[in-house]
Design an enzyme around this catalytic site. Structure first.
Site, PDB file in Angstrom:
ATOM      1  N   CYS A   1       0.858  -1.173   0.000  1.00  0.00           N
ATOM      2  CA  CYS A   1       0.000   0.000   0.000  1.00  0.00           C
ATOM      3  C   CYS A   1       0.897   1.225   0.000  1.00  0.00           C
ATOM      4  O   CYS A   1       1.564   1.521   0.992  1.00  0.00           O
ATOM      5  CB  CYS A   1      -0.918   0.014   1.224  1.00  0.00           C
ATOM      6  SG  CYS A   1      -1.965   1.491   1.312  1.00  0.00           S
TER       7      CYS A   1
ATOM      8  N   GLU B   1      -3.454   0.888  -6.459  1.00  0.00           N
ATOM      9  CA  GLU B   1      -2.407  -0.079  -6.771  1.00  0.00           C
ATOM     10  C   GLU B   1      -2.222  -0.076  -8.283  1.00  0.00           C
ATOM     11  O   GLU B   1      -3.156   0.236  -9.032  1.00  0.00           O
ATOM     12  CB  GLU B   1      -2.788  -1.470  -6.259  1.00  0.00           C
ATOM     13  CG  GLU B   1      -1.641  -2.466  -6.249  1.00  0.00           C
ATOM     14  CD  GLU B   1      -0.443  -1.949  -5.468  1.00  0.00           C
ATOM     15  OE1 GLU B   1       0.490  -1.427  -6.130  1.00  0.00           O
ATOM     16  OE2 GLU B   1      -0.433  -2.050  -4.234  1.00  0.00           O
TER      17      GLU B   1
END
Length: 255
Positions: free
Chosen positions: A2, A118
């Protein structure tokens, strides 16, 4: 992993959602659609309060919203420069790593998020995706926190930093990246945040497929690649014809 997420709910909304008192005051970060490492972020913590004389009242706890810097700086670090490299902690090994094990045992937090970004890579390009709850609720990303003091400047304020725990991606999320934030279901919040709970190993497993089924994975524009860009347009889904990658299952918006 992340490395970028969105946190665009106001403190009052987050306080109600996480049943916490807002203790951020004037330090509260602005609404942020492109949260990047080293930024100040909103966290949820639960601690034993201190009396006026500094004594810790262990008979009760208080859950509050606090501001921390994203990028954990261990208490033993010589300086704070390494925090930018420690934004994530692997849930599988955090209990063994000197930088994270004490925080895992004693200083756990939640980082509320509207969703995270992402990038899915192929041979020639990277396509950003945004993963967010379908119902508009906040994600509860499991985090660790700690404090750091500059020994060279005893008068400097204490630095409070945090890291997001990550885990193996579940289900269709693995089509984008093999790692994801460790997401906590609402029924896990109390145990995770409890400062007296020393057994949280059961909460370090990847989230259930039921939790993942409640998420939407959508491709978004390349504008999110630059931390200088910040606005709700970063979360808008791309039209299918604008995609660089062939990802029909993901583009359908179903997890």
């Amino acid at each position: 992993m992340c490395g970028r997420y969105a946190s665009a709910k106001d403190p009052a909304t987050l306080a109600a959602e996480f049943d916490a008192a807002d203790a951020m005051g004037d330090a509260a970060p602005d609404l942020d659609y492109n949260v990047a490492p080293t930024k100040s972020v909103v966290t949820v913590v639960q601690r034993h309060p201190r009396e006026a004389d500094g004594t810790v009242d262990r008979s009760r706890t208080e859950r509050t919203l606090r501001v921390m810097k994203w990028g954990l700086v261990p208490t033993w670090a010589k300086d704070a420069s390494g925090g930018a490299k420690m934004i994530n902690a692997r849930s599988e090994t955090a209990a063994e790593k000197p930088a994270f094990r004490k925080s895992l045992a004693e200083r756990r937090c939640i980082l509320p998020a509207d969703g995270w970004f992402e990038w899915r890579r192929d041979k020639t390009s990277k396509q950003p995706f945004f993963t967010t709850p379908r119902d508009g609720s906040s994600l509860a990303m499991a985090g660790l926190w700690t404090t750091w003091r500059d020994k060279a400047d005893p008068d400097a304020p204490v630095l409070i930093t945090c890291a997001v725990l990550t885990t193996d991606a579940v289900g269709p999320l693995a089509e984008v990246h093999d790692r994801m934030p460790l997401l906590l279901g609402r029924d896990s919040w109390a145990n995770w945040l409890d400062p007296d709970s020393t057994d949280v190993a059961g909460l370090l497993a990847p989230p259930s497929i039921d939790l993942v089924d409640g998420l939407e994975i959508r491709p978004v524009a390349q504008a999110v690649n630059s931390v200088r860009n910040n606005g709700p347009e970063l979360l808008a889904p791309l039209e299918a014809e604008a995609l660089d990658l062939d990802a029909p299952d993901l583009f359908s918006g179903r997890a």
